[in-house]
Enzyme design. Structure first.
Site, PDB file in Angstrom:
ATOM      1  N   CYS A  66      70.611  46.631  65.687  1.00 44.71           N
ATOM      2  CA  CYS A  66      70.398  47.862  66.419  1.00 44.71           C
ATOM      3  C   CYS A  66      70.786  47.644  67.826  1.00 44.71           C
ATOM      4  CB  CYS A  66      69.094  48.379  66.079  1.00 44.71           C
ATOM      5  SG  CYS A  66      68.010  47.515  67.004  1.00 44.71           S
ATOM      6  N   CYS A 165      76.581  36.067  57.365  1.00 43.92           N
ATOM      7  CA  CYS A 165      77.951  35.998  56.569  1.00 43.92           C
ATOM      8  C   CYS A 165      78.800  34.902  57.092  1.00 43.92           C
ATOM      9  CB  CYS A 165      78.597  37.282  56.326  1.00 43.92           C
ATOM     10  SG  CYS A 165      77.886  38.502  55.322  1.00 43.92           S
ATOM     11  N   VAL A 355      56.917  41.572  82.516  1.00 47.28           N
ATOM     12  CA  VAL A 355      56.203  40.302  82.644  1.00 47.28           C
ATOM     13  C   VAL A 355      54.690  40.524  82.752  1.00 47.28           C
ATOM     14  CG1 VAL A 355      56.100  40.576  85.336  1.00 47.28           C
ATOM     15  CG2 VAL A 355      55.804  38.443  84.591  1.00 47.28           C
ATOM     16  N   GLY A 356      54.308  41.887  83.059  1.00 47.44           N
ATOM     17  CA  GLY A 356      52.939  42.281  83.060  1.00 47.44           C
ATOM     18  C   GLY A 356      52.389  42.371  81.526  1.00 47.44           C
ATOM     19  N   ASN A 358      53.561  40.804  79.170  1.00 47.06           N
ATOM     20  CA  ASN A 358      53.304  39.301  78.375  1.00 47.06           C
ATOM     21  C   ASN A 358      51.932  38.957  78.687  1.00 47.06           C
ATOM     22  OD1 ASN A 358      55.548  37.416  77.107  1.00 47.06           O
ATOM     23  ND2 ASN A 358      56.555  39.346  77.989  1.00 47.06           N
ATOM     24  N   LYS A 429      57.881  24.217  75.098  1.00 45.54           N
ATOM     25  CA  LYS A 429      57.731  25.186  74.056  1.00 45.54           C
ATOM     26  C   LYS A 429      58.432  24.433  72.714  1.00 45.54           C
ATOM     27  CE  LYS A 429      59.570  29.630  72.448  1.00 45.54           C
ATOM     28  NZ  LYS A 429      60.521  30.667  73.071  1.00 45.54           N
ATOM     29  N   PHE A 798      74.861  37.866  48.475  1.00 43.08           N
ATOM     30  CA  PHE A 798      74.532  36.468  48.155  1.00 43.08           C
ATOM     31  C   PHE A 798      73.819  36.306  46.858  1.00 43.08           C
ATOM     32  CE2 PHE A 798      73.833  37.521  52.723  1.00 43.08           C
ATOM     33  CZ  PHE A 798      75.149  36.870  53.089  1.00 43.08           C
ATOM     34  N   GLU A 802      71.884  41.523  42.687  1.00 44.07           N
ATOM     35  CA  GLU A 802      72.502  41.202  41.491  1.00 44.07           C
ATOM     36  C   GLU A 802      71.716  42.126  40.460  1.00 44.07           C
ATOM     37  OE1 GLU A 802      73.966  38.024  38.143  1.00 44.07           O
ATOM     38  OE2 GLU A 802      73.738  37.425  40.279  1.00 44.07           O
ATOM     39  N   GLU A1240      80.316  30.028  46.505  1.00 46.32           N
ATOM     40  CA  GLU A1240      79.594  29.339  46.384  1.00 46.32           C
ATOM     41  C   GLU A1240      79.708  27.798  46.624  1.00 46.32           C
ATOM     42  OE1 GLU A1240      76.773  30.963  43.071  1.00 46.32           O
ATOM     43  OE2 GLU A1240      78.684  31.139  42.616  1.00 46.32           O
TER      44      GLU A1240
END
Length: 1296
Positions: A66, A165, A355-356, A358, A429, A798, A802, A1240
């Protein structure tokens, strides 16, 4: 409801400028703002402005589908700024006097494509296309700010976008043409991976590029849309008022996003998450983006101060500039923060998250709060008439999601300090994925030494993810920074066995690993600052542990066979024709199910699902739901006029009756006037349960003998004799986790009553029009001829669409039956992941070559030997019955799991026998004419060619030696290499599904309308069918058009699945073309020099039918499990991949350095599409085997319901060197135009990554033999960071 950008006068109206258009709130969208208390831009864009190019795929800002560009005049910088944002999270009130540019606003197929749109389309970077508009807008935004970016900037700009994809390579290759640095390294050849440094293999004739960059339009920045002039006028009506600091201090705390009062702080995304997934409504939302004090940046004597509303992108840019300009010793903290921001998230979130915000959200797993706390950052807090400054220390977060701020206090600014001489700082991290904004453990670590000494003056060690808040290791900081500190650290940081987030051992090990990395980093820096040996020298083999994660620019090679000389230019078969819908997809013009304009009186449906894994339904109370505005009705099993039984084997229900068997089991549905009201009403339905015993895991099912059907078995040879004669016996257990399809477009259905005889028309995102039609007819109790199902295209499938699409379609059809109105339902991402199931998990128990698998599909048993001739083999499979949502088809359909198990025991045999793994694999590989374990003869066996070619082109043996050298020189980084083959059988195992039909309509102007039974989901099926028809009819592809797939043109279609759709439908199209050609033959003989149009009009004037059907039936499947004989697969597809990885033994991180693939696709119908399928499947397999992990609670509730918790591969996940070669001169006589299936088969080749990781772990364990007494070790799939780190047994892992 109250909403207002800060300072907006009472009588002013908010206006939106969207792609050059103005939408006034007071007139056109007041309904949305008045009714939907917290309206977001996504709703307005698609529903009111008709701009459907901006796609909704996750609703949480995690996929980038989006993405739009926001532009505004920044009075603090005195310039226009452009930045990307996620429309799904942007509150309308944050867009006052902001210009919004969507994909429709930059180019169109009707006028002119923007260069970004053109290049992604022509470079084959759009397959299903649902993600394409968002990717286009991310790249467009970058070019608006930086017309000549580097490749690093391009990759950084795309960090917030996902694609399921393409495998990402063609997108990067197409956008590389914008880069000023010549792609790899500015044409200097400095990068060893540079395309200029590639060795040429004289035995390979390089094929032409998949696209020609010289055909692209140049980028002309002067031609971009201008910023709306009315937004530049300072005092024009509607201009935002800029309040003074005194006003800021009088504003209530709730206005600025402080604790427990979410609202936009700057452009803050957290409220959007709360509104979407927690159904929260906020009576007041204030956007402070225009308040100077909250957005200012000030460089002071002690540090840089940022207003609390400054977006993280502003913080990042400011700190980058400071690092470039200031002395190194002053920027230690800045570089630590930048390292966290580097992997914080995509540009979309960094541009709007403040930042605030967070700090104030007080997340216990915050990326930045441990860094701010360790640095000693200062916070300025204001309230009514007061102002105070505090240091952010261990007291700032007193509890979960709590801060020291009072109810009326506002965070005004944060000052990030300069570092001092003798001060060192690091930030770490660890997340499930590198480009992930939700970490497992984070840390900030700072040490200050006494001037000129190695004596510690200050030490700060702060962590996130180790408690219910950000914490400081106070006990440890009282000790010296030395190796003895590790013991104190280990004792202080504890986690309860049931701590939220799990991964207890991994997280605790990470705390020690991070601390050790910090120790090594400081030791290294001290050595550089002072050559005197005050702290001891860093072991050279440890040096790589201090390096930050880096990834070289990607390089790639794609090789394919040229079309034969003399082939007509109009004959497109074998040429890299772009996907026929790519340009429309790049412009946002391609129509997906939910893009269809709303009907008059259309209603919205929301499913009501079980919250219990196994329980009796005691009561359903809809009284509160009925009070929700716009409520129409509640649907249950009592409303069904036909049968409640559904599913392929009639073993499922449309709605649960009396009992639920999983969390997510559909109990009913609510129908309202809008999707937002439907969500609110569904959550208001109260259901009471009586719990029953639940079976959640495969182990539970085995323990309780809970299975579907009887045991399946394939056996060949004399197993007992084989064991007696074996020199070595290997046995073990191996678990392979499931996988979520994560198609970008979730399940969607629109059903429309036709007003006569119960007729109904359904627009569905499905791979199976026949079963959709049949199931809807069954639930309504009407014949199938009254139900019309239409499919334009799918935003990915995928296998996931189905059969599971019928869960939505049947409920929507029932709602239409009951209300008489059109009804629409598009599942939210979390609903889709909860309800629809995914790839089956496997548990395997094996003994040498005896694979006793708890499998779920026959296909697993058919592929259990992978590519190896096993004289004595027995495989048994049981399908477990658990209280989890039913799993379903997924690319590979059981075969990848079975082949991974085979490769697992092949790798263990190699270790046990002390032989190279590639040698064991090659010695046991099938040969031409061999019989498989199900007694089918292998004909046209090209696997050995693929193997030899891949072994040579990858320079396997030379690189193996280089890797051995690297591993000896690096203690905490290891590399691994593995080459893996694949053999994949092509056919539906159910014989009658191997059929297809086609319809050709030729019009008098010579144009052709083609319809076939397959659906287009990005795999290029429609494009290939047009190529087939073009060659057969000998007319240009421009004359042929495919509109859609529908049940009123081609009936009784097989699902678009099993990789066989091109084979089946292509042959049916060919047969239809032959019928047309036969009818035209007399007119061609009469007028041999005439044109196609001449022959067509002549036939019409002679009253000859110009419509024809085609039908094809594949050879019958006659295989029998009882006799282990009979015809099973039409043919096999083959391929080989060689992959190299590098792991960080301290954190479990891994980098995919290089992958070489050789794939047999026969005579390729379209090399661009086939290579795209190979790469896309490989990267999806990479996710299956290394990243994607479905996590359930003990009660059977799915934890991982969106991109924030479920990680699919990203742009940064793909191999740095990605080389794909299509095997030359390998025509396949059993498929249309000598081609082969490709969807596949390549997926399993990503197992080469898995076993390369295992190879690297072997090297790590060999170096720490004191902690690893067994050569064989268990590594289940996926090989996540947690499993990699835990498998690299060392002294830190043993201390946990």
């Amino acid at each position: 409801m109250a909403w207002r950008p800060a300072g907006l006068r009472e009588k002013q109206q908010q206006s939106l400028h969207v792609s050059g258009k103005v939408a006034a709130v007071a007139s056109r969208i007041a309904y949305y703002l008045g009714t939907f208390t917290n309206a977001k831009y996504q709703i307005i864009s698609s529903n009111m402005l008709g701009l459907s190019g901006t796609k909704l795929a996750c609703g949480e800002g995690g996929c980038g589908a989006c993405t739009v560009m926001f532009s505004k005049y920044d009075h603090l910088q005195n310039k226009i700024v452009h930045f990307p944002a996620n429309a799904c999270l942007a509150p309308i009130c944050s867009l006052h006097h902001v210009s919004v540019t969507t994909v429709e606003g930059i180019g169109s197929t009707k006028t002119r494509l923007h260069p970004v749109q053109e290049r992604i389309a022509k470079s084959h970077g759009s397959q299903c296309g649902f993600c394409t508009p968002g990717i286009v807008m991310s790249m467009y935004m970058l070019l608006r700010n930086q017309p000549e970016p580097t490749m690093e900037e391009i990759e950084d700009a795309l960090q917030g976008n996902l694609c399921r994809c393409t495998g990402y390579r063609p997108i990067l290759q197409g956008f590389r043409t914008f880069a000023r640095d010549g792609g790899c390294c500015g044409g200097k050849g400095d990068n060893p991976n540079c395309c200029m440094n590639q060795k040429k293999d004289q035995t390979v004739t390089l094929s032409p590029s998949l696209f020609n960059p010289e055909e692209f339009m140049p980028l002309d920045p002067t031609q971009e849309p201008i910023f709306p002039p009315e937004l530049l006028v300072g005092d024009a009506p509607g201009r935002v008022w800029h309040p003074s600091s005194a006003v800021v201090e009088r504003m209530p705390g709730a206005a600025l996003g402080i604790k427990d009062r979410p609202a936009t702080s700057g452009f803050h995304f957290f409220p959007g998450i709360e509104m979407k997934f927690k159904n929260k409504l906020f009576p007041l939302i204030v956007c402070p983006a225009w308040i100077p004090e909250l957005n200012s940046v000030e460089h002071g004597e002690e540090g840089i101060s940022f207003g609390a509303s400054c977006p993280l992108s502003c913080v990042e840019k400011t700190l980058l500039d400071a690092v470039a300009q200031l002395p190194t010793h002053k920027t230690e903290v800045f570089r630590g923060i930048l390292e966290q921001l580097r992997w914080f998230s995509g540009k979309q979130l960094k541009s709007v998250a403040s930042v605030g915000g967070n700090i104030i959200t007080a997340s216990p797993i915050s990326d930045l709060n441990p860094v701010f706390m360790a640095s000693g950052a200062k916070l300025t807090i204001v309230s009514r008439g007061t102002r105070r400054t505090i240091r952010m220390d261990h007291t700032f977060f007193p509890g979960y999601r709590k801060t020291l701020l009072g109810p009326e206090e506002i965070l005004l600014a944060i000052e990030i300090p300069y570092s001092r001489e003798g001060e060192f700082f690091s930030a770490f991290k660890q997340s499930s994925g590198r480009e992930d904004y939700i970490p497992k453990v984070t840390s900030g670590m700072r040490v200050l030494f006494q001037p000129g000494t190695a004596q510690i003056k200050e030490l700060a060690l702060c962590y996130g993810g180790m408690a219910d808040r950000t914490i400081s290791a106070l006990k440890t900081t009282r000790k010296q920074l030395s190796k003895t500190c590790v013991q104190a650290w280990q004792e202080e940081l504890q986690l309860a066995p049931d701590a939220p987030g799990g991964m207890i051992e991994f997280r605790r090990t990470l705390t020690l690993s991070f601390f050790f990395k910090f120790y090594l980093t400081v030791l290294q820096k001290l050595g550089k600052v002072d050559s005197e040996d005050k702290c001891g020298k860093l072991d050279p083999t440890f040096a790589s542990a201090t390096l930050l994660f880096q990834k070289d620019p990607p390089t790639n090679v794609q090789l394919f066979q040229e079309v034969p000389k003399g082939q007509s230019e109009d004959d497109i078969v074998g040429r890299p024709l772009p996907h026929l819908g790519a340009a429309m997809q790049a412009c946002g013009e391609a129509v997906y199910c939910d893009d269809i304009p709303h009907y008059q009186n259309e209603l919205s449906l929301r499913l009501v699902t079980s919250t219990r894994a196994h329980a009796k339904i005691k009561s359903i109370d809809t009284s509160e739901a009925q009070k929700v505005q716009g409520f129409v009705c509640f649907l249950s099993v009592d409303d069904i006029p036909g049968s409640n039984k559904t599913g392929y084997f009639n073993d499922e229900t449309v709605f649960a009756k009396d009992e639920v068997t999983c969390v997510g089991h559909i109990i009913g549905a609510v129908v309202t006037d809008t999707p937002e009201h439907a969500q609110r009403a569904a959550q208001a339905v109260k259901i009471t349960y009586e719990d029953l015993p639940a079976i959640i895991t495969i182990e539970d099912a085995i323990k309780h003998n809970s299975f579907y059907g009887s045991e399946l078995k394939i056996e060949k040879g004399d197993l007992q004799k084989g064991f007696l004669e074996a020199d070595n016996i290997v046995s073990g257990e191996f678990y392979i986790g499931g996988q979520e399809h994560f198609y970008l477009e979730t399940h969607c259905t629109i059903a429309v009553p036709k007003g006569e005889a119960g007729e109904m028309e359904l627009f569905v995102s499905t791979e199976n029009t026949m079963k959709t039609q049949a199931f809807v007819a069954n639930v309504l109790g009407v014949p199938a001829n009254q139900i019309l199902v239409r499919v334009k295209r799918l935003g990915g499938g995928f296998g996931g669409k189905e059969t599971r699409s019928t869960l939505v379609s049947t409920a929507v059809a029932l709602a239409v039956y009951k209300t008489g109105c059109p009804v629409r339902c598009m599942l939210d991402r979390d609903e889709d992941m909860l309800i629809t199931g995914g790839r089956h998990p496997f548990l395997a128990r094996y003994k040498v070559l005896d694979a006793g698998m708890d499998a779920v599909m026959q296909a697993a048993l058919f592929h259990m030997e992978s590519c190896y001739k096993i004289p004595n083999i027995r495989g048994t499979g049981r399908v477990c019955k658990t209280n989890l949502p039913s799993n379903t088809a997924f690319r590979g359909f059981g075969a990848p799991q079975a082949m991974l198990i085979a490769e697992q025991w092949m790798s263990e045999i190699a270790v046990t026998c002390g032989l190279p793994a590639e040698e064991v694999r090659r010695k046991n590989m099938y040969k031409e004419g061999d019989l498989t374990h199900f007694n089918q003869k292998l004909e046209g066996f090209t696997l050995t060619r693929c193997w030899d070619e891949c072994l040579a082109s990858s320079q396997y043996h030379a690189r193996k030696s280089e890797i051995d050298k690297f591993n000896k020189e690096n203690c905490w980084k290891k590399r691994g290499l593995c080459i893996v083959p694949t053999k994949f059988g092509i056919n539906f195992a159910i014989s009658f599904l191997n059929q297809a039909g086609a319809l050709i309509l030729v019009y008098t102007d010579g144009s052709v309308l083609l319809t076939h039974g397959g659906t287009e989901m990005g795999q290029g099926l429609h494009t290939k069918m047009v190529q087939v028809a073009s060659r057969a009819l000998k007319i240009p592809t421009s004359k042929i058009y495919i509109s859609e797939t529908s049940t009123n043109t081609v009936p009784n279609t097989s699902p678009t699945a099993a990789s066989i759709s091109t084979d089946l439908n292509g042959q049916a199209v060919y047969e239809a073309c032959q019928t047309i050609l036969k009818r035209l033959e007399p007119f061609k003989r009469k007028n041999p020099s005439g044109s196609w149009e001449d022959w067509v009009i002549a036939a019409y004037q002679d009253a000859v039918s110009l419509s024809a059907t085609g039908f094809y039936k594949a050879p019958e499947v006659t295989y029998s499990f009882e006799t282990n004989s009979g015809y099973l697969f039409n043919y096999f597809s083959y391929g080989v991949a060689c992959s190299e990885v590098e792991i960080d033994c301290l954190t479990g991180d891994h980098k995919n350095l290089r992958t070489d693939i050789v794939m047999d696709v026969g005579s390729s119908l379209n090399p661009a599409i086939d290579i795209g399928q190979v790469e896309g499947a490989f990267v999806q397999g990479l996710g299956l085997f290394t990243l994607e992990e479905l996590q359930y609670s003990p009660e059977g509730s799915l934890y991982t319901r969106g991109p924030s918790t479920y990680k699919i591969p990203t742009f940064g996940s793909i191999p740095i060197e990605f080389r794909v070669s299509l095997l030359r001169d390998s025509p396949n006589k059993k498929a249309i135009y000598a081609s082969k299936a490709v969807g596949e088969p390549p997926l399993f080749l990503a197992a080469s990554i898995f076993f390369a990781i295992k190879d690297a772990i072997h090297a790590a364990r060999a170096q720490h033999k004191d902690y690893n007494r067994k050569e064989l070790f268990r590594l289940d799939s996926p090989a996540t960071q947690e499993k990699i780190r835990n498998a690299c047994m060392d002294k830190f892992a043993t201390m946990v």
